[in-house]
Design a protein around this motif. Sequence first.
Motif, PDB file in Angstrom:
ATOM      1  N   ILE A  29       0.842  -1.205   0.000  1.00  5.77           N
ATOM      2  CA  ILE A  29       0.000   0.000   0.000  1.00  5.77           C
ATOM      3  C   ILE A  29       0.876   1.254   0.000  1.00  5.77           C
ATOM      4  O   ILE A  29       0.624   2.193  -0.766  1.00  5.77           O
ATOM      5  N   ILE A  30       1.904   1.257   0.838  1.00  4.33           N
ATOM      6  CA  ILE A  30       2.816   2.406   0.891  1.00  4.33           C
ATOM      7  C   ILE A  30       3.480   2.620  -0.465  1.00  4.33           C
ATOM      8  O   ILE A  30       3.584   3.754  -0.958  1.00  4.33           O
ATOM      9  N   SER A  31       3.927   1.535  -1.102  1.00  4.78           N
ATOM     10  CA  SER A  31       4.593   1.639  -2.396  1.00  4.78           C
ATOM     11  C   SER A  31       3.681   2.239  -3.456  1.00  4.78           C
ATOM     12  O   SER A  31       4.097   3.111  -4.242  1.00  4.78           O
ATOM     13  N   LEU A  32       2.438   1.813  -3.487  1.00  7.57           N
ATOM     14  CA  LEU A  32       1.483   2.338  -4.466  1.00  7.57           C
ATOM     15  C   LEU A  32       1.217   3.823  -4.229  1.00  7.57           C
ATOM     16  O   LEU A  32       1.116   4.606  -5.183  1.00  7.57           O
ATOM     17  N   ILE A  33       1.114   4.217  -2.972  1.00  5.40           N
ATOM     18  CA  ILE A  33       0.900   5.641  -2.655  1.00  5.40           C
ATOM     19  C   ILE A  33       2.113   6.461  -3.075  1.00  5.40           C
ATOM     20  O   ILE A  33       1.986   7.517  -3.717  1.00  5.40           O
ATOM     21  N   GLU A  34       3.289   5.997  -2.718  1.00  2.07           N
ATOM     22  CA  GLU A  34       4.511   6.758  -3.026  1.00  2.07           C
ATOM     23  C   GLU A  34       4.749   6.848  -4.529  1.00  2.07           C
ATOM     24  O   GLU A  34       5.159   7.902  -5.029  1.00  2.07           O
ATOM     25  N   ASN A  35       4.477   5.787  -5.258  1.00  4.46           N
ATOM     26  CA  ASN A  35       4.655   5.829  -6.709  1.00  4.46           C
ATOM     27  C   ASN A  35       3.738   6.859  -7.349  1.00  4.46           C
ATOM     28  O   ASN A  35       4.123   7.560  -8.289  1.00  4.46           O
ATOM     29  N   THR A  36       2.520   6.973  -6.843  1.00  2.00           N
ATOM     30  CA  THR A  36       1.561   7.938  -7.383  1.00  2.00           C
ATOM     31  C   THR A  36       1.945   9.361  -7.025  1.00  2.00           C
ATOM     32  O   THR A  36       1.953  10.254  -7.875  1.00  2.00           O
ATOM     33  N   THR A  37       2.266   9.588  -5.766  1.00  2.00           N
ATOM     34  CA  THR A  37       2.549  10.959  -5.315  1.00  2.00           C
ATOM     35  C   THR A  37       3.863  11.481  -5.879  1.00  2.00           C
ATOM     36  O   THR A  37       3.993  12.676  -6.153  1.00  2.00           O
ATOM     37  N   GLU A  38       4.825  10.601  -6.087  1.00  2.00           N
ATOM     38  CA  GLU A  38       6.104  11.035  -6.650  1.00  2.00           C
ATOM     39  C   GLU A  38       5.966  11.445  -8.103  1.00  2.00           C
ATOM     40  O   GLU A  38       6.700  12.311  -8.591  1.00  2.00           O
ATOM     41  N   ASN A  39       5.014  10.843  -8.810  1.00  2.00           N
ATOM     42  CA  ASN A  39       4.854  11.102 -10.240  1.00  2.00           C
ATOM     43  C   ASN A  39       3.740  12.095 -10.557  1.00  2.00           C
ATOM     44  O   ASN A  39       3.401  12.312 -11.712  1.00  2.00           O
ATOM     45  N   THR A  40       3.162  12.691  -9.529  1.00  2.00           N
ATOM     46  CA  THR A  40       2.082  13.658  -9.718  1.00  2.00           C
ATOM     47  C   THR A  40       2.534  15.019  -9.226  1.00  2.00           C
ATOM     48  O   THR A  40       2.845  15.190  -8.051  1.00  2.00           O
ATOM     49  N   THR A  41       2.594  15.984 -10.111  1.00  2.00           N
ATOM     50  CA  THR A  41       3.072  17.311  -9.737  1.00  2.00           C
ATOM     51  C   THR A  41       1.944  18.227  -9.285  1.00  2.00           C
ATOM     52  O   THR A  41       2.145  19.091  -8.451  1.00  2.00           O
ATOM     53  N   GLU A  42       0.751  18.041  -9.844  1.00  2.00           N
ATOM     54  CA  GLU A  42      -0.347  18.926  -9.482  1.00  2.00           C
ATOM     55  C   GLU A  42      -1.667  18.172  -9.608  1.00  2.00           C
ATOM     56  O   GLU A  42      -1.944  17.542 -10.613  1.00  2.00           O
ATOM     57  N   ASN A  43      -2.454  18.231  -8.538  1.00  2.00           N
ATOM     58  CA  ASN A  43      -3.722  17.521  -8.540  1.00  2.00           C
ATOM     59  C   ASN A  43      -4.657  18.207  -7.557  1.00  2.00           C
ATOM     60  O   ASN A  43      -4.273  18.475  -6.416  1.00  2.00           O
ATOM     61  N   ALA A  44      -5.897  18.451  -7.966  1.00  2.00           N
ATOM     62  CA  ALA A  44      -6.842  19.197  -7.127  1.00  2.00           C
ATOM     63  C   ALA A  44      -7.210  18.445  -5.858  1.00  2.00           C
ATOM     64  O   ALA A  44      -7.594  19.062  -4.862  1.00  2.00           O
ATOM     65  N   ALA A  95      -2.495  15.310   2.319  1.00  2.00           N
ATOM     66  CA  ALA A  95      -3.753  14.573   2.256  1.00  2.00           C
ATOM     67  C   ALA A  95      -4.163  14.344   0.812  1.00  2.00           C
ATOM     68  O   ALA A  95      -3.893  15.171  -0.064  1.00  2.00           O
ATOM     69  N   ILE A  96      -4.809  13.215   0.568  1.00  2.00           N
ATOM     70  CA  ILE A  96      -5.375  12.897  -0.744  1.00  2.00           C
ATOM     71  C   ILE A  96      -6.859  12.629  -0.552  1.00  2.00           C
ATOM     72  O   ILE A  96      -7.250  11.650   0.093  1.00  2.00           O
ATOM     73  N   ARG A  97      -7.691  13.502  -1.076  1.00  2.00           N
ATOM     74  CA  ARG A  97      -9.132  13.263  -1.061  1.00  2.00           C
ATOM     75  C   ARG A  97      -9.500  12.339  -2.225  1.00  2.00           C
ATOM     76  O   ARG A  97      -8.748  12.205  -3.183  1.00  2.00           O
ATOM     77  N   GLN A  98     -10.656  11.698  -2.103  1.00  2.00           N
ATOM     78  CA  GLN A  98     -11.092  10.715  -3.101  1.00  2.00           C
ATOM     79  C   GLN A  98      -9.984   9.677  -3.333  1.00  2.00           C
ATOM     80  O   GLN A  98      -9.673   9.294  -4.464  1.00  2.00           O
ATOM     81  N   PHE A  99      -9.391   9.241  -2.240  1.00  2.00           N
ATOM     82  CA  PHE A  99      -8.206   8.391  -2.287  1.00  2.00           C
ATOM     83  C   PHE A  99      -8.414   7.134  -3.128  1.00  2.00           C
ATOM     84  O   PHE A  99      -7.555   6.766  -3.938  1.00  2.00           O
ATOM     85  N   HIS A 100      -9.561   6.457  -2.938  1.00  2.00           N
ATOM     86  CA  HIS A 100      -9.773   5.197  -3.662  1.00  2.00           C
ATOM     87  C   HIS A 100      -9.973   5.425  -5.154  1.00  2.00           C
ATOM     88  O   HIS A 100      -9.820   4.492  -5.945  1.00  2.00           O
ATOM     89  N   LYS A 101     -10.312   6.658  -5.558  1.00  2.00           N
ATOM     90  CA  LYS A 101     -10.409   6.994  -6.979  1.00  2.00           C
ATOM     91  C   LYS A 101      -9.035   7.379  -7.542  1.00  2.00           C
ATOM     92  O   LYS A 101      -8.723   7.092  -8.710  1.00  2.00           O
ATOM     93  N   GLU A 102      -8.241   8.045  -6.714  1.00  2.00           N
ATOM     94  CA  GLU A 102      -6.920   8.494  -7.166  1.00  2.00           C
ATOM     95  C   GLU A 102      -5.914   7.346  -7.250  1.00  2.00           C
ATOM     96  O   GLU A 102      -5.069   7.320  -8.140  1.00  2.00           O
ATOM     97  N   ILE A 103      -6.000   6.393  -6.310  1.00  2.00           N
ATOM     98  CA  ILE A 103      -5.047   5.276  -6.300  1.00  2.00           C
ATOM     99  C   ILE A 103      -5.844   3.976  -6.158  1.00  2.00           C
ATOM    100  O   ILE A 103      -5.780   3.281  -5.142  1.00  2.00           O
ATOM    101  N   PRO A 104      -6.609   3.604  -7.182  1.00  2.00           N
ATOM    102  CA  PRO A 104      -7.516   2.449  -7.076  1.00  2.00           C
ATOM    103  C   PRO A 104      -6.807   1.116  -6.880  1.00  2.00           C
ATOM    104  O   PRO A 104      -7.405   0.170  -6.351  1.00  2.00           O
ATOM    105  N   LYS A 105      -5.546   1.030  -7.272  1.00  5.68           N
ATOM    106  CA  LYS A 105      -4.820  -0.242  -7.123  1.00  5.68           C
ATOM    107  C   LYS A 105      -4.645  -0.636  -5.658  1.00  5.68           C
ATOM    108  O   LYS A 105      -4.406  -1.814  -5.347  1.00  5.68           O
TER     109      LYS A 105
END
Length: 238
Positions: free
Chosen positions: A27-42, A52-62
């Motif tokens: 779970i940590i790896s999936l979160i870090e991979n997403t956040t490291e590769n995302t520069t801007e997100n509402a 914080a990541i809102r709509q977390f299950h939509k942003e990182i569904p894996k």
Amino acid sequence: MNYLNKIDTEGFAIIDKVYNEKEINKIISLIENTTENTTENATFRKSQDLFAIRQFHKEIPKTLDFIFNQNLKDIIENTFGKGFFITKSIYFDKPEKSNWFVGYHQDLTISVDKKMEIENFENWTVKQNQFAVQPPKEILENNFTIRIHIDKTTRENGALKVIKNSHSKGILRIENLEMEDETICEVEKGGIMIMRPLLFHASSKTTNNERRRVIHIEFSKQELPNGLSWSEKDCIEN
């Protein structure tokens, strides 16, 4: 084991060892991979005191394949029954030196797909282009929240403080609540806390230089009236 009696009586339950080390690391790896590769997100909120990541299950569904392991699915079904779905999710990352704290409150709003006039739906707001509203208390009383602890959470790094049984008193202003039965909800890494939305809860600043990461997921099995829909609805696979 069925935890419903404790949840109904006290407003919450803590369950350890729901996830093993391998599942948490994935779970940590999936979160870090997403956040490291995302520069801007509402839906991402970042400050020196909180990420914080809102709509977390939509942003990182894996992550859902690992979050809904057999342990969690059994706990949900054995405690609440079938038919529940996700209505909201947020990922909180409280850094080691965070001064972020939250005062006592109830979780009174739900995320919906549009704004419309419906009796007893009030206090409309918009966050990240998503509508939120306070529904009738009967909806909130039947929902529940699961907080998944990616790190060990203690009183020193911002574990939730709750007022036992405060969920049974309906929607209250904080000044009308008797603050006599405060409990610090310490949870081991890989454990969860289940709570009712109307349970008064708060968290303190970090004092021990230890990080606190939590995935907060809200659940319901109620359909909304008059064509209103849950904007983050996602069904749980059996």
